[in-house]
Structures are given as C-alpha cells and as structure tokens.
Write a protein that holds these residues in place. Structure first.
Motif, short mmCIF file in Angstrom:
data_model
loop_
_atom_site.label_atom_id
_atom_site.label_comp_id
_atom_site.label_asym_id
_atom_site.label_seq_id
_atom_site.Cartn_x
_atom_site.Cartn_y
_atom_site.Cartn_z
N LYS A 141 20.81 31.29 22.14
CA LYS A 141 20.20 31.81 23.34
C LYS A 141 18.87 30.78 23.51
O LYS A 141 17.63 31.54 23.27
CB LYS A 141 19.85 33.02 23.59
N ARG A 142 19.03 29.67 23.58
CA ARG A 142 17.77 28.80 23.65
C ARG A 142 16.88 28.92 24.80
O ARG A 142 15.51 29.10 24.70
CB ARG A 142 18.24 27.19 23.38
N GLY A 143 17.46 29.01 25.92
CA GLY A 143 16.61 29.48 27.00
C GLY A 143 15.95 30.78 26.81
O GLY A 143 14.70 30.82 27.20
N LEU A 144 16.54 31.95 26.52
CA LEU A 144 15.91 33.07 26.39
C LEU A 144 14.98 33.23 25.25
O LEU A 144 13.86 33.55 25.41
CB LEU A 144 17.01 34.05 25.93
N ALA A 145 15.12 32.57 24.21
CA ALA A 145 14.37 32.32 22.99
C ALA A 145 12.97 31.74 23.57
O ALA A 145 11.78 32.17 23.06
CB ALA A 145 14.79 31.80 21.82
N GLN A 146 13.06 30.67 24.01
CA GLN A 146 11.66 29.74 24.50
C GLN A 146 11.14 30.78 25.72
O GLN A 146 9.95 30.51 25.62
CB GLN A 146 12.48 28.47 25.06
N ALA A 286 18.39 29.84 33.31
CA ALA A 286 18.74 28.62 32.87
C ALA A 286 20.03 28.80 32.02
O ALA A 286 21.08 27.79 32.23
CB ALA A 286 17.58 27.88 32.11
N ASP A 287 19.99 29.69 30.86
CA ASP A 287 21.45 29.82 30.24
C ASP A 287 22.44 30.13 30.91
O ASP A 287 23.70 29.78 30.67
CB ASP A 287 21.01 30.97 29.16
N THR A 293 18.89 23.17 37.41
CA THR A 293 19.09 24.04 38.58
C THR A 293 17.71 24.74 38.73
O THR A 293 17.02 24.91 39.80
CB THR A 293 20.28 24.83 38.68
N VAL A 294 17.39 25.51 37.68
CA VAL A 294 16.10 26.12 37.62
C VAL A 294 14.72 25.38 37.87
O VAL A 294 13.99 25.60 38.55
CB VAL A 294 15.94 26.82 36.31
N ILE A 295 14.77 24.35 37.26
CA ILE A 295 13.53 23.41 37.30
C ILE A 295 13.56 22.83 38.78
O ILE A 295 12.43 22.88 39.55
CB ILE A 295 13.85 22.15 36.54
N SER A 333 9.28 27.16 30.53
CA SER A 333 10.08 27.37 29.16
C SER A 333 11.30 26.48 29.36
O SER A 333 11.66 25.70 28.26
CB SER A 333 10.43 28.67 28.68
N VAL A 334 11.89 26.27 30.56
CA VAL A 334 13.10 25.71 30.81
C VAL A 334 12.84 24.11 30.77
O VAL A 334 13.73 23.44 30.13
CB VAL A 334 13.70 25.97 32.02
#
Length: 409
Positions: A141-146, A286-287, A293-295, A333-334
């Motif tokens: 979960k890199r997006g969530l963690a960041q 983002a995950d 897309t989020v950017i 964060s993304v």
C-alpha cells in the motif's frame, strides 16, 4: 509501552502488509516537524509589524528556510540510499530545536535568517529519511503509506494560522520559544523510530539482494528523464500556487475584506487543513485509479476554481479555498510515489528530489511573489498566480502507471 510495541514490530519478518503503528508514528513526527516550519510564515504579520520588514524581506526568510531544505534533501537522499543512517532522524530534529530557540530570541532580520537555516537543515534530513521509513513500512500500500506520512506534514503546515491566532498574536515573537518543546517531543519519538528503522533496513536489504535489478535501456532512460522534467513543471505549478496562498493570502484578505490578522488566518487554515485532507485521500485514490490519473485531476480540476478565487467575496472565498486545497494537494504524496516507482531503488533520492523540489520551488516563489507584490500590488499578483494550475495539462506527457510496470516487469 511504545518501545515494547516497536520491538515487537522489529521481530516480525519482512511482510507485504503495512506496519500501521510505524506509519502513524512517523506521520505524527512529520506533523511535529512541519509545525515547526509553519511557525515561520505564521510569524510574517508579527515580524512585519515588530521589525518593520518588507514583503521582499519576508520572502527572503521563506526563501532561506525552503532553499536550505530543498538543496540538502536530494543530497541527503542520495547518500542514505547507499548508506542509511537511521539516527539521522533525531539528529535532524535537534537542529530544528536549536533553530526554534534562535527564532524566538532573534533581535533582527539577520539572526532570523541564521535561525531558519538550522530549521531548514533539520527538515532536509527528516523528509527523505522519513519517506524511506514510510516506504519500508508500506507493504503493498505505497500510496496509502505515503499519504499517512505526508498528511502529517500537511497537517503541521495547516497549524500555522492556529499558531498565529493562539500563540504569536498574544505572545509575539518570543512565543516561538514554546515550540522547542514540540521539537524535543519529536526527537523522543524519532529515537524509537530509528531503532525500528535500523532493523528494517537490514531485512529490506536482504530481500532486495535476492531480486534481480532491471537496468533501463537507452529508450527507457530517455523516457524516465523526460518524465522527471515534466514532474518538475507540475511541482512548480503546485508549489508556487501553494506558496502564494500560504504566505501572502492573509495580507490579501486583510486588505480586501477588512479583517484583523487573527481573522485572516481562518482563510489560510481552511486552505491548508483541507489540503491535508486532500493529501490523505490522494494516496488511496492513486492505489485504486492510478497515480498519473490523480496527478492530472488535482491540477486540472482545481484550475477553474483558482481562476475564480480573486473575484469573489469573503464567504465564497473560504469555500473555494477549501475545495482547492482538497483537490490541489491530493497529488502531493502521489507525486512522490510516482517518482519512486519511476526510478526504483532510489527511494531517498526521489523523495528528496520531489519534496525538496517542492520546498525549493516554494522558496523561489516566495521571493518572486513577495517582490512582485511590492511592485504591482496584491490583487494583480493573486490574479496572475491563478493561472498556474493550468500547467496540469502537461501531465498527459507522463507515462502511465501500466507503462512503468511494463518497463520493470
């Protein structure tokens, strides 16, 4: 109890599951670190009155803080990618603690600059290393963690208006002395994080050593460099807009809406607090939907609202600032995770580059915008900066998440 829980985490094997206890602690430390930095722009109205500083001098103070941090962050990240230093985290916050002490006692403009250098150095060490801790604790979960990590920082920045209204307005410049206690608390937590970090680095190194590295070919290398250049422009547009709102919108609200210093901080707090919400939401989105897309959404969707902001009344302005904050900062964060996956194996370098770049761009923006305000006035400057989110269309030039995964498959 905290130390016992951390020791339990150290003993666990390397896992794809997020280590939420570590993520929440490092996120809290990020909040404490960035709340120290938030004191500096929060003091701008106080310093303008007490020391008679110009907007250009205020911009130079922000420039000194952010430029020291931005220049050092990628250098710290590059070094610690090869030679991790877990105990650099508490050492960095100790530097910030001395900087806060100097800021509270500084009698003139030059002593303030020296004090913010110490705070900038502490931030330069904390951010790439803190991002590495978040990466190591992320699992899949890199997006969530960041987001958990970065939302702490954005929340700390959002405290600036509260700090102004509750601490600095009644106590003045010397009120900053209380934030040495905040720095000491952060050092305490980071000593425990450093123990977990040291053990985790060994586990991660063994896991990484078992994997075969994928070396980019010539075409891939060219595409990666192009993508990083595009990211720089995107960070530029977001950082300059954020710097304009964070550092100077209070003065705009005071002039245009006839507000006191304390009441003007409501506008800044709204923007920064909702920006923290957006930062947290951006990672999970983002995950699920993809980082590119989020950017893209964060800049393009906020552009029409930014264009409208300088032309509305005081009530609608608060609403617009809230919505802009959520949307614009959803990519904060993304962008870091996107860069880390674009150049795998360079966690600290990419974090230092993107976050440091954000600080650096904000630093240059603070000076440029402060000087521009001195020459042409607040309202024309606010109208000009409302065009910046339109640079979000450059996101179409970035490779998709799927394309990046194909490169390293």
């Amino acid at each position: 109890m905290l130390e016992k829980a951390l020791k339990k985490k150290v003993s666990s094997t390397f896992s794809n599951k997020p280590v939420y206890s570590i993520l929440f602690i490092i996120g809290t430390c990020h909040l404490l670190n960035d709340s120290l930095q938030a004191v500096i722009p929060a003091m701008f109205p106080i310093l303008e009155q007490s020391l008679g500083l110009t907007f250009t001098q205020l911009g130079l103070i922000a420039f000194t803080l952010n430029m020291v941090s931005s220049v050092m962050q990628p250098l710290v990240g590059m070094y610690t990618d090869k030679h991790p230093i877990p105990y650099a985290l508490p050492i960095g916050l100790t530097s910030s603690m001395f900087g806060m002490l100097g800021l509270a006692l500084a009698p003139n403009f030059w002593m303030i600059l020296i004090s913010v250098v110490f705070i900038g150095l502490g931030s330069a060490v904390f951010h790439p290393e803190g991002s590495r801790v978040a990466y190591l604790a992320a699992g899949t979960k890199r997006g969530l963690a960041q987001s958990i990590y970065q939302v702490g920082g954005n929340s700390g920045q959002a405290l600036a208006p509260v700090i102004t209204a509750l601490v600095l307005v009644p106590l003045g410049q010397f009120g900053a002395i209380w934030f040495t206690l905040i720095a000491a608390l952060a050092v305490f937590f980071l000593m425990h994080i450093a123990k977990w970090y040291a053990a985790r680095v060994k586990e991660f190194s063994r896991s990484k050593g078992a994997q075969k590295a994928v070396k980019p070919n010539k075409n891939m290398s060219r595409a990666i460099k192009s993508a990083l250049i595009v990211l720089i422009f995107l960070v530029f547009s977001r950082s300059w807009y954020q710097a304009a709102i964070s550092n100077f919108y209070a003065f705009y609200a005071i002039d245009n809406y006839d507000l006191t210093i304390a009441k003007s901080q409501v506008y800044i707090f709204t923007f920064l607090a909702m920006g923290a919400v957006g930062t947290f939401l951006g990672g999970p989105l983002a995950d699920r939907f993809g980082k590119r897309t989020v950017i893209l959404f964060s800049l393009i969707a906020s552009a029409p609202l930014a264009l409208l902001l300088p032309h509305v009344g005081p009530v609608l302005a608060i609403i617009l600032l809230a919505v802009i904050g959520v949307i614009l900062m959803s990519s904060f964060s993304v962008t870091v995770v996107y860069a880390q996956e674009l150049v795998p194996g360079k966690i600290g370098t990419m974090s230092g580059l993107i976050v440091g770049l954000a600080f650096g761009m904000g630093a240059i923006g603070s000076v440029a915008l402060g000087t521009l305000i001195d020459f042409i006035g607040l309202t024309p400057t606010m109208i000009m900066i409302s065009l910046l989110p339109l640079l979000g269309f450059l996101t179409y030039l970035l490779p998709t998440d799927e394309k990046i995964r194909e490169w390293y498959a």
